[in-house]
Design an enzyme around this catalytic site. Structure first.
Site, PDB file in Angstrom:
ATOM      1  N   LYS A   1     -15.154  18.736   9.772  1.00 26.01           N
ATOM      2  CA  LYS A   1     -16.281  18.879  10.693  1.00 26.01           C
ATOM      3  C   LYS A   1     -16.463  20.347  11.004  1.00 26.01           C
ATOM      4  CE  LYS A   1     -18.295  15.522  13.571  1.00 26.01           C
ATOM      5  NZ  LYS A   1     -18.312  14.738  14.746  1.00 26.01           N
TER       6      LYS A   1
ATOM      7  N   GLU B   1      -6.147  -3.464  -0.757  1.00 26.18           N
ATOM      8  CA  GLU B   1      -6.514  -4.567   0.134  1.00 26.18           C
ATOM      9  C   GLU B   1      -7.717  -5.344  -0.383  1.00 26.18           C
ATOM     10  OE1 GLU B   1      -5.714  -1.528   0.975  1.00 26.18           O
ATOM     11  OE2 GLU B   1      -4.591  -1.423   2.845  1.00 26.18           O
TER      12      GLU B   1
ATOM     13  N   TRP C   1     -20.785  17.417   9.122  1.00 31.63           N
ATOM     14  CA  TRP C   1     -19.730  16.999   8.218  1.00 31.63           C
ATOM     15  C   TRP C   1     -19.883  17.681   6.870  1.00 31.63           C
ATOM     16  CZ3 TRP C   1     -18.859  10.978   8.690  1.00 31.63           C
ATOM     17  CH2 TRP C   1     -18.356  10.718   9.983  1.00 31.63           C
TER      18      TRP C   1
ATOM     19  N   THR D   1       0.858  -1.190   0.000  1.00 26.53           N
ATOM     20  CA  THR D   1       0.000   0.000   0.000  1.00 26.53           C
ATOM     21  C   THR D   1       0.891   1.236   0.000  1.00 26.53           C
ATOM     22  OG1 THR D   1      -0.012   0.084   2.389  1.00 26.53           O
ATOM     23  CG2 THR D   1      -1.769  -1.172   1.352  1.00 26.53           C
TER      24      THR D   1
HETATM   25  P1  AMP Z   1      -5.270   2.288  -3.150  1.00 30.87           P
HETATM   26  O1  AMP Z   1      -5.215   1.187  -2.171  1.00 30.87           O
HETATM   27  O2  AMP Z   1      -3.981   3.030  -3.283  1.00 30.87           O
HETATM   28  O3  AMP Z   1      -5.774   1.827  -4.462  1.00 30.87           O
HETATM   29  O4  AMP Z   1      -6.294   3.373  -2.596  1.00 30.87           O
HETATM   30  C1  AMP Z   1      -7.597   3.006  -2.216  1.00 30.87           C
HETATM   31  C2  AMP Z   1      -8.349   4.241  -1.819  1.00 30.87           C
HETATM   32  O5  AMP Z   1      -8.541   5.101  -2.950  1.00 30.87           O
HETATM   33  C3  AMP Z   1      -9.747   3.980  -1.328  1.00 30.87           C
HETATM   34  O6  AMP Z   1      -9.778   3.534   0.007  1.00 30.87           O
HETATM   35  C4  AMP Z   1     -10.404   5.328  -1.535  1.00 30.87           C
HETATM   36  O7  AMP Z   1     -10.082   6.228  -0.484  1.00 30.87           O
HETATM   37  C5  AMP Z   1      -9.741   5.817  -2.809  1.00 30.87           C
HETATM   38  N1  AMP Z   1     -10.621   5.558  -3.945  1.00 30.87           N
HETATM   39  C6  AMP Z   1     -10.566   4.548  -4.827  1.00 30.87           C
HETATM   40  N2  AMP Z   1     -11.543   4.669  -5.758  1.00 30.87           N
HETATM   41  C7  AMP Z   1     -12.255   5.771  -5.437  1.00 30.87           C
HETATM   42  C8  AMP Z   1     -13.395   6.425  -5.996  1.00 30.87           C
HETATM   43  N3  AMP Z   1     -14.003   5.985  -7.082  1.00 30.87           N
HETATM   44  N4  AMP Z   1     -13.847   7.525  -5.367  1.00 30.87           N
HETATM   45  C9  AMP Z   1     -13.253   8.012  -4.254  1.00 30.87           C
HETATM   46  N5  AMP Z   1     -12.169   7.451  -3.701  1.00 30.87           N
HETATM   47  C10 AMP Z   1     -11.669   6.338  -4.282  1.00 30.87           C
END
Ligand code: AMP
Length: 542
Positions: free
Chosen positions: A439, A331, A444, A186
């Protein structure tokens, strides 16, 4: 009583065997680091994947040993996807955009024994190789004559020489489908990165699900361009789903600018493309001024960050392309939800359909989700109640590699770190990362909503909304904006564009114009860095 069906493990090798047998002449087209376009078939891909497997045997690699890649989307990377995992080793895709110290850290943590890299990343390898104690073999993804004479990297081999001397016969081993197949770290915004370790079973189930009509709708009639990198969450699993369906694959290599992507889409009759919003912004930025249109592109899956409504609208109205808004994470292999309409929505007016399409979408079969409040109580699916989004399912992480960070699950559910609403039809909408929630006066404010309104202004290239301290309201939102090249935009004009689109108290208190917003290794805005940069900022009048 047990069922009397054959028990066959779900293995990644079966995907490439299937693609070879049933779609042997299906095309794989790659733009190479060398600059030219390379094309071959699933038949050759399968044959060279077997050479990779033999080449790994020749290095004495054991079952589950890690083989890392630092590579763009291309055919050699694809051969490693099938050759490494298919032969029982674990493919560790490294994000080359990470800081070199972080790359060295994760190569050591994963205990990589082999690292295969595109020549674009030679300087990174030169900087880190002496710090990677477990790596015994460095393989440059190139022909022998492209290998630098004095790279300073011990034991450096050319990929083509390495696999070229191997037989293309190999019996893929059969083993437990729960065995590890690949891993991805990650981005690690806090603390050290942690790795999701995928299994053959999770990968195949995800590949089946991703191909469904209400997910990516992949078929043998598609020509697919994954602009999402193969170095981050396996390019959303597209290489596997494409092999499962026998779809043509078009791999863009390092050329991710709007012009190169447009040319590839047109030249290869791409019907379906997948990427993060910033990539599509570059593409539309190239097409609009030149009045260009698509001739074959039907749909594009956009995820990784919230897709601005203005982009969904532009794809539909100006180019006739459907945007499928998707959400997931490392994940989760990564797919969790995709936004497609239900039968009952087909009667709705276009504008009402668009309202639905803006959400991150419905859960895919295999992904169970819920939202919970601060007290852990499940929140209503009314489209209004916010909560922390939790998920569970067979392609969702149970724990991180080497148990890093302890047990991440809450009563068997994985906390995503996202805050969302879910409506009565099951459409989920992300409002924020939990650490980015603003907030104000006990209410929110969704930073994504604030950003989307700014992004709808024709002069805005990128917008990030963050909360800043306020003595009365706790926090107030401000919006940090990058203006499109050659355009002008004033603070008042942008703030005026919020009127009528959101409640008054949700309108940001200020606009800050910057040249660039810091982006992380996966192209997401780094709000933590932004807050740090603006730590001395004070709201007007305070
Ligand atoms: P990653 O593990 O680097 O792919 O990041 C995952 C995170 O990206 C998620 O937990 C979200 O916070 C963000 N994310 C992925 N897709 C979207 C989406 N369509 N809209 C908003 N946030 C997203």
């Amino acid at each position: 009583m047990l069922g009397l069906m054959q028990s066959q493990p779900l293995l990644i090798s079966s995907l490439i065997e299937f693609a070879q047998r049933h779609h042997g002449d299906g095309e794989i087209v790659s733009r190479r680091v060398e600059g030219d376009i390379h094309r071959y078939t699933y038949r050759v891909l399968a044959s060279r994947s077997r050479q990779v497997a033999n080449a790994l045997d020749s290095l004495g690699l054991a079952f589950s040993d890690r083989v890392a890649t630092l590579a763009w989307n291309g055919y050699r990377h694809l051969e490693l996807y099938f050759g490494v995992s298919g032969s029982g080793r674990v493919l560790h895709t490294i994000n080359p955009r990470l800081h070199p110290d972080q790359i060295a850290w994760i190569a050591n943590h994963a205990e990589d024994r082999v690292v295969c890299f595109d020549m674009s990343f030679l300087p990174i390898i030169q900087a880190v190789h002496s710090k990677c104690a477990s790596v015994e073999h460095w393989i440059a993804l190139c022909d022998p004559d492209k290998l630098p004479a004095d790279s300073g990297i011990p034991n450096l081999k050319s990929y083509e020489a390495w696999i070229g001397s191997q037989k293309d016969q190999f019996d893929w081993p059969q083993f437990d489908e729960n065995s590890a197949s690949s891993m991805c770290y990650t981005s690690g915004t806090t603390g050290n990165p942690k790795a999701a370790l995928y299994s053959h079973r999770s990968t195949l189930l995800h590949a089946y699900a991703a191909a469904l009509p209400d997910v990516m709708c992949i078929s043998a009639r598609d020509s697919i361009l994954p602009v999402v990198p193969m170095f981050h969450v396996n390019a959303w699993g597209i290489p596997y789903s494409a092999a499962l369906c026998g779809a043509k694959l078009v791999l863009p290599g390092p050329a991710l600018d709007g012009k190169s992507i447009y040319e590839l889409i047109e030249a290869e009759g791409v019907t379906y493309a997948a990427g993060v919003p910033t990539i599509w912004q570059m593409l539309l930025g190239h097409m609009k001024p030149a009045g260009l249109k698509f001739s074959a592109l039907q749909r594009t899956v956009i995820g990784g960050s919230a897709c601005p409504p203005a982009m969904i609208q532009a794809f539909k109205d100006d180019y006739g392309v459907d945007v499928l808004h998707a959400w997931g994470m490392t994940e989760m292999s990564p797919l969790g939800t995709v936004c497609t309409l239900k039968n009952k929505h087909l009667k709705l007016a276009e504008s009402e359909q668009t309202e639905i399409r803006l959400k991150q979408g419905r859960a895919i079969f295999g992904v169970d989700m819920k939202i919970v409040g601060a007290d852990g109580q499940e929140q209503a699916w009314d489209g209004q109640s916010y909560g922390d989004l939790l998920v569970r399912g067979p392609w969702i992480l149970s724990e991180y590699f080497k148990g890093e960070g302890g047990n991440p699950l809450i009563d068997g559910w994985f906390p995503t770190g996202d805050v969302a609403t879910i409506d009565p039809d099951g459409y989920m909408q992300i409002t924020d990362r939990s650490k980015d929630v603003i907030k104000s006066g006990g209410e929110w404010i969704s930073s994504i909503d604030v950003e989307n309104i700014a992004m709808a202004h024709p002069a805005v290239a990128m917008a990030a909304c963050i909360g800043v301290a306020h003595p009365k309201w706790d926090e107030r939102p401000i919006v940090v904006v990058v203006v499109k090249p050659g355009m002008e935009l004033g603070r008042e004009e942008l703030l005026k564009s919020y009127e009528g689109k959101t409640a008054k108290w949700q309108i940001p208190d200020d606009v800050i114009f910057v040249d660039a917003i810091p982006l992380g290794a996966t192209g997401k805005m780094q709000k933590m860095k932004l807050r740090e940069l603006l730590k001395d900022y004070r709201l007007p009048g305070l």
